[in-house]
Design a protein around this motif. Sequence first.
Motif, short mmCIF file in Angstrom:
data_model
loop_
_atom_site.label_atom_id
_atom_site.label_comp_id
_atom_site.label_asym_id
_atom_site.label_seq_id
_atom_site.Cartn_x
_atom_site.Cartn_y
_atom_site.Cartn_z
N ASP A 310 -15.39 -60.74 43.57
CA ASP A 310 -13.99 -61.16 43.57
C ASP A 310 -13.71 -61.87 44.88
O ASP A 310 -13.70 -61.24 45.94
CB ASP A 310 -13.09 -59.94 43.42
CG ASP A 310 -11.60 -60.31 43.49
OD1 ASP A 310 -11.28 -61.51 43.51
OD2 ASP A 310 -10.77 -59.37 43.54
N PRO A 311 -13.47 -63.19 44.86
CA PRO A 311 -13.24 -63.91 46.12
C PRO A 311 -12.07 -63.36 46.93
O PRO A 311 -12.11 -63.36 48.16
CB PRO A 311 -12.97 -65.35 45.65
CG PRO A 311 -13.64 -65.46 44.32
CD PRO A 311 -13.49 -64.11 43.70
N ALA A 312 -11.03 -62.88 46.25
CA ALA A 312 -9.88 -62.34 46.97
C ALA A 312 -10.26 -61.12 47.79
O ALA A 312 -9.69 -60.87 48.86
CB ALA A 312 -8.77 -61.99 45.98
N ALA A 313 -11.23 -60.35 47.32
CA ALA A 313 -11.66 -59.16 48.06
C ALA A 313 -12.30 -59.56 49.39
O ALA A 313 -12.14 -58.85 50.39
CB ALA A 313 -12.64 -58.35 47.22
N ARG A 314 -13.01 -60.67 49.42
CA ARG A 314 -13.60 -61.10 50.70
C ARG A 314 -12.52 -61.60 51.65
O ARG A 314 -12.61 -61.38 52.85
CB ARG A 314 -14.65 -62.18 50.46
CG ARG A 314 -15.28 -62.64 51.79
CD ARG A 314 -16.78 -62.71 51.75
NE ARG A 314 -17.33 -62.85 53.11
CZ ARG A 314 -17.97 -63.92 53.55
NH1 ARG A 314 -18.21 -64.93 52.76
NH2 ARG A 314 -18.44 -63.94 54.79
N CYS A 315 -11.51 -62.27 51.14
CA CYS A 315 -10.40 -62.69 52.00
C CYS A 315 -9.74 -61.47 52.63
O CYS A 315 -9.46 -61.46 53.84
CB CYS A 315 -9.38 -63.50 51.19
SG CYS A 315 -9.97 -65.12 50.64
N ARG A 316 -9.49 -60.44 51.83
CA ARG A 316 -8.91 -59.22 52.39
C ARG A 316 -9.85 -58.57 53.40
O ARG A 316 -9.42 -58.05 54.43
CB ARG A 316 -8.58 -58.23 51.27
CG ARG A 316 -7.43 -58.66 50.37
CD ARG A 316 -6.96 -57.52 49.48
NE ARG A 316 -8.01 -57.06 48.57
CZ ARG A 316 -8.20 -57.56 47.36
NH1 ARG A 316 -7.42 -58.55 46.90
NH2 ARG A 316 -9.17 -57.09 46.57
N SER A 317 -11.15 -58.61 53.10
CA SER A 317 -12.13 -58.05 54.01
C SER A 317 -12.07 -58.72 55.37
O SER A 317 -12.13 -58.05 56.41
CB SER A 317 -13.54 -58.18 53.41
OG SER A 317 -14.53 -57.73 54.31
N LEU A 318 -11.94 -60.04 55.38
CA LEU A 318 -11.84 -60.76 56.65
C LEU A 318 -10.60 -60.32 57.43
O LEU A 318 -10.66 -60.13 58.66
CB LEU A 318 -11.80 -62.27 56.41
CG LEU A 318 -13.07 -62.94 55.89
CD1 LEU A 318 -12.90 -64.45 55.87
CD2 LEU A 318 -14.29 -62.55 56.72
#
Length: 331
Positions: A310-318
Motif C-alpha cells: 500500500d503506497p499510502a502506508a510508506r508515506c505514513r512510515s516516512l
Amino acid sequence: MTALSVLDLVPVREGGTLSEAFTATSELAQAAERAGYKRFWIAEHHAMDGIAGGATSVVIGHIGSATSTIRIGAGGIMLPNHTPFQIAEQFGTLDALFPGRIDLGLGRAPGAGPELQRALRKDLRAASEYFPQDVIELRALLIGDVELPIKATPGLGADVELWMLGSSLFGAKLAAKLGLPYAFASHFAPDHLDEALEIYRRDFQPSEALDGPHVMAAMQVICAESDDEAHYLASSQAQAFVRLRTGQPGKLPPPIRDYRASLPAPAQAMLAHLEQAAAVGSPVTVRERIAAFIERTQADEIIVAGSTFDPAARCRSLEWTMEALEQVSAE
C-alpha cells in the motif's frame, strides 16, 4: 540532527501498472519533502518486473517536476552500464531543469547477467574494471578539472553532487581517494559496513568537493502504529527479497500475516541477517533502532529504504520515522 533521506526502487505491485508505480513514487517524494527529508534517490535496476527505475534519469525528472525543494538523484547509477559522457549529459540536463538539487551516486556493480550485457551491447565485467577511470572522466566532464577533447553540453559546469556508493571495501577506498561523500548499502549488504566506514574515514583525502569524510548509511525502515502492523507491512518487502535470492523475482506481493514463521530456517536466517541494518516497528521501536544504528556508524545521514504494498502506508512510515528521529535528536 542526523539527516534522513529516502531510497526508492519504484516498486511495481502485483496487479498494478507501471503508471501506478510512477505515480506512487512521485507521491512518496512529495511526502518526503513535506516531512523534511534531505534527499530522494532512485536506484537503477534493469529487466526486473517489480522495479521500474531502469530509465533512472527520466524517473528523476518525473520526481523533480512533482517536488520543489528536496534534493533528488540516483542512488545510484551503475556506471559500467553507461559511458561517462552519456551520464554527464543526462545529469547536466537534470541540473539545468532543477538547479541545485541534483545528486549523482555512482556504483560499480553492473548487476547484470549475460542477457542484459547483450541488450546493453557491453562487456560489463570488463567495463567494471575501468570504473575508477570512468568516475574521474565523468567528474572532469562535469567540472572541467581535467582537460578533455570533448565537452558535454549539457554537463560541463553543472552543479551536480557526486557520491560514491558501495557494499564492499572497494567503494570506500575509492571514495576516500577522490574525496567524495560515501553511501554504504547496508540495507541489503551489511557485512562490511564497519570496516568500510573505518577505511573511508581513515584514508579520506580532502577535495574541492569535500573537506572531510561524509557518510551515509542505508537502513530498511518501516514504521507503523504497532510492531505487529509494521512487520505485516514489511512482509511484502521480505517476500520480494526471498524470491529474488531464490531466483524467483517478481512484482511486489501483498503482505502476509506471520510470513517469517512460514519460512524454512535458511530463509529466516537470511532475513534475520539483514536486521542489523533495519528498523521495523512502532515509532518507539524505530526510534530505538535508528538511534542504535547512528551510534554504531556515526553516520552523517541515514537513507531509508523499504517498499510497502500500500503506497499510502510508506508515506505514513516516512512521516512517523522523521518524528521518531526528531525525538532521538531531542534526547
